[in-house]
Scaffold this motif. Sequence first.
Motif, PDB file in Angstrom:
ATOM      1  N   PHE A  85      -9.303  -3.101   2.244  1.00  0.00           N
ATOM      2  CA  PHE A  85      -8.370  -1.955   2.087  1.00  0.00           C
ATOM      3  C   PHE A  85      -7.997  -1.674   0.575  1.00  0.00           C
ATOM      4  N   LEU A  86      -7.807  -3.031   0.027  1.00  0.00           N
ATOM      5  CA  LEU A  86      -7.623  -3.228  -1.553  1.00  0.00           C
ATOM      6  C   LEU A  86      -8.771  -2.439  -2.196  1.00  0.00           C
ATOM      7  N   PHE A 128       0.865  -1.379   0.088  1.00  0.00           N
ATOM      8  CA  PHE A 128      -0.002  -0.075   0.128  1.00  0.00           C
ATOM      9  C   PHE A 128       0.732   1.199  -0.035  1.00  0.00           C
ATOM     10  N   TRP A 129       1.999   1.227   0.760  1.00  0.00           N
ATOM     11  CA  TRP A 129       2.969   2.393   0.859  1.00  0.00           C
ATOM     12  C   TRP A 129       3.387   2.828  -0.776  1.00  0.00           C
ATOM     13  N   THR A 130       3.482   1.514  -1.599  1.00  0.00           N
ATOM     14  CA  THR A 130       4.204   1.938  -2.780  1.00  0.00           C
ATOM     15  C   THR A 130       3.133   2.484  -3.775  1.00  0.00           C
ATOM     16  N   TYR A 188      -9.090  -0.434  -6.171  1.00  0.00           N
ATOM     17  CA  TYR A 188     -10.382  -0.464  -7.113  1.00  0.00           C
ATOM     18  C   TYR A 188     -11.045   0.926  -7.078  1.00  0.00           C
ATOM     19  N   TYR A 189     -11.277   1.372  -5.948  1.00  0.00           N
ATOM     20  CA  TYR A 189     -12.324   2.581  -6.136  1.00  0.00           C
ATOM     21  C   TYR A 189     -11.512   3.852  -6.122  1.00  0.00           C
ATOM     22  N   TRP A 190     -10.569   4.341  -5.038  1.00  0.00           N
ATOM     23  CA  TRP A 190      -9.859   5.624  -4.969  1.00  0.00           C
ATOM     24  C   TRP A 190      -8.948   5.542  -6.285  1.00  0.00           C
ATOM     25  N   GLY A 191      -8.195   4.461  -6.494  1.00  0.00           N
ATOM     26  CA  GLY A 191      -7.135   4.391  -7.485  1.00  0.00           C
ATOM     27  C   GLY A 191      -7.481   4.442  -9.011  1.00  0.00           C
ATOM     28  N   SER A 192      -8.735   4.315  -9.078  1.00  0.00           N
ATOM     29  CA  SER A 192      -9.296   4.217 -10.429  1.00  0.00           C
ATOM     30  C   SER A 192      -9.856   5.619 -10.632  1.00  0.00           C
ATOM     31  N   PHE A 216      -1.009  -2.940  -8.650  1.00  0.00           N
ATOM     32  CA  PHE A 216      -2.291  -3.564  -8.899  1.00  0.00           C
ATOM     33  C   PHE A 216      -2.165  -5.169  -8.837  1.00  0.00           C
ATOM     34  N   TYR A 217      -1.442  -5.522  -9.771  1.00  0.00           N
ATOM     35  CA  TYR A 217      -1.296  -6.964  -9.874  1.00  0.00           C
ATOM     36  C   TYR A 217      -0.345  -7.655  -8.752  1.00  0.00           C
ATOM     37  N   PHE A 218       0.548  -6.713  -8.199  1.00  0.00           N
ATOM     38  CA  PHE A 218       1.264  -7.332  -7.011  1.00  0.00           C
ATOM     39  C   PHE A 218       0.335  -7.528  -5.894  1.00  0.00           C
ATOM     40  N   GLY A 219      -0.553  -6.422  -5.457  1.00  0.00           N
ATOM     41  CA  GLY A 219      -1.366  -6.459  -4.642  1.00  0.00           C
ATOM     42  C   GLY A 219      -2.448  -7.296  -4.465  1.00  0.00           C
ATOM     43  N   THR A 220      -3.081  -7.379  -5.506  1.00  0.00           N
ATOM     44  CA  THR A 220      -4.397  -8.312  -5.700  1.00  0.00           C
ATOM     45  C   THR A 220      -3.751  -9.853  -5.921  1.00  0.00           C
ATOM     46  N   GLY A 221      -2.444  -9.728  -6.718  1.00  0.00           N
ATOM     47  CA  GLY A 221      -2.116 -11.100  -6.765  1.00  0.00           C
ATOM     48  C   GLY A 221      -1.663 -11.863  -5.624  1.00  0.00           C
ATOM     49  N   PHE A 222      -1.019 -11.018  -4.656  1.00  0.00           N
ATOM     50  CA  PHE A 222      -0.745 -11.706  -3.429  1.00  0.00           C
ATOM     51  C   PHE A 222      -1.874 -11.980  -2.418  1.00  0.00           C
ATOM     52  N   HIS A 223      -2.625 -11.149  -2.587  1.00  0.00           N
ATOM     53  CA  HIS A 223      -3.773 -11.348  -1.672  1.00  0.00           C
ATOM     54  C   HIS A 223      -4.633 -12.469  -2.021  1.00  0.00           C
TER      55      HIS A 223
END
Length: 269
Positions: free
Chosen positions: A259-260, A106-108, A265-269, A205-212
């Motif tokens: 948080f993701l 999330f920091w990144t 998804y919401y704020w980052g888009s 996106f893929y690092f965060g959602t993929g690891f989740h």
Amino acid sequence: MTNLIRSNFQAHPFHLVSPSPWPILTCASLLALTTSGVSTMHGFYSAQNVFFLALLLVVLSMSLWFRDVISEATYLGNHTLAVQRGLNMGVALFIVSEALFFLAIFWTFFHSALSPAAEMGAQWPPEGIESINPFELPLLNTILLLASGFTVTYAHHSLIQGNRSGTLFGIVLTVLLALAFTVFQGVEYTVSSFTLSDSTFGSCFYFGTGFHGLHVMIGTAFIAVGLWRALAYHFTENHHLGLESSILYWHFVDIVWLFLFISVYYWGS
């Protein structure tokens, strides 16, 4: 037999673990898995074959390790109250370490989103990248995960109250909801208009959602083992540490997804 005799005559409530080959074998298998996985991504010859062999070794070594732990807890009586408190603390510290791992992700993400580099057109998402609509598959997955958190909590309370049918129903429904989440996550990846290599946005996106997603699959296996043990009558109202640990892990997975969903998804888009 030696462990049983020792547990009967020891003057303390703690469990002295017997020498086991499974931890070092699991570590070696994980090292081979990560090395071959990276090699496969870079197109090394036959790396994919080594990857699947290492994955098989990881599954086998961890299964045998879990078998020994289950025997110590269920049949040998080594998991006293003092041991259970220590294991609970270990699970809590493990979840804290996982939370710090996702904190780095999330920091990144926020570092890149709040101050986009000039190479990305100084905007987020970068020019030419169409972000995923958060109110389509992501919202459905959010509902599925929140529902699974409810069903696994229902299973836990049913077990404490001695309701075996409610426990089994809750765990089975949780596993089905988790599998549905994984399937829909895979569908989302296949229809996405960007890839992992599409700037920092795609990487985050893929690092965060993929690891989740990887944590969801691990948590699903964790709860599925709990289902098998519940079917085998391993759990009682006051002795179900394995299932309780899987439930704590699953709630952590739920919170990370919230948080993701909100940030990526919401704020980052």
